[in-house]
Design a protein around this motif. Structure first.
Motif: not given
Length: 168
Positions: A147-155
């Motif tokens: 979920e975090a990656v879906s919000r911020d691909r940089g993660l």
């Protein structure tokens, strides 16, 4: 030495293990089953050939057929996925996230050949029980990470590395 020779000559053991491994594979010809019994660590690996520690095999007793099925399943999946080339013959170019998904799938299906039976008989290690107990928390962590990656691909790199480390 005698036990090692006995294992190498036991075609019924290997045929039964192959049959168990095939239950979770697509239809095909899985006649070739390279297995070596060596002394290395009380473990087994689905390499080419499948290697099983001789002392581990001795410890397994009647359960050996299921351990062999598990490792043969890994071997055959590697052969199917890579056109006859096993994992250890290729550089691993998977991302951490791809590795995580592969491990969950590969071990989960291979465990159907042996661990579910052993689990039901109360014959799994305390480490395995700990891993099973920790699975829901890991899956929640995986979900939060995705979920975090879906919000911020940089993660992606950071989250994937941590998830991989936590799965080990």
């Amino acid at each position: 030495m005698e036990y090692e020779e006995q294992l190498g000559d036991d075609d019924r053991l290997l045929a039964r293990a192959r049959s168990l491994a095939e239950e979770y594979l697509p239809a095909g010809d899985y006649a070739y089953y390279p297995v070596s019994f060596v002394i290395f660590d009380r473990d087994a690996r689905g390499y080419r050939p499948v290697v099983v520690d001789l002392l581990n095999a001795l410890d397994q007793g009647e359960r050996l057929v299921y351990l062999l099925a598990h490792e043969l399943h890994h071997y055959y999946v590697g052969m199917l996925r890579r056109g006859g080339i096993t994992d250890q013959e290729l550089a691993d170019t998977r991302s951490d996230l791809a590795w995580i998904v592969d491990q969950i799938q590969l071990e989960g299906v291979a465990d159907l050949t042996n661990v579910l039976l052993w689990f039901g008989q109360g014959q799994v290690s305390p480490e395995y029980l700990d891993a099973v107990a920790g699975a829901p928390a890991y899956l929640r962590q995986l979900e939060r990470g995705l979920e975090a990656v879906s919000r911020d691909r940089g993660l992606l790199g950071e989250v994937s590395r941590q998830l991989r480390q936590d799965l080990l």
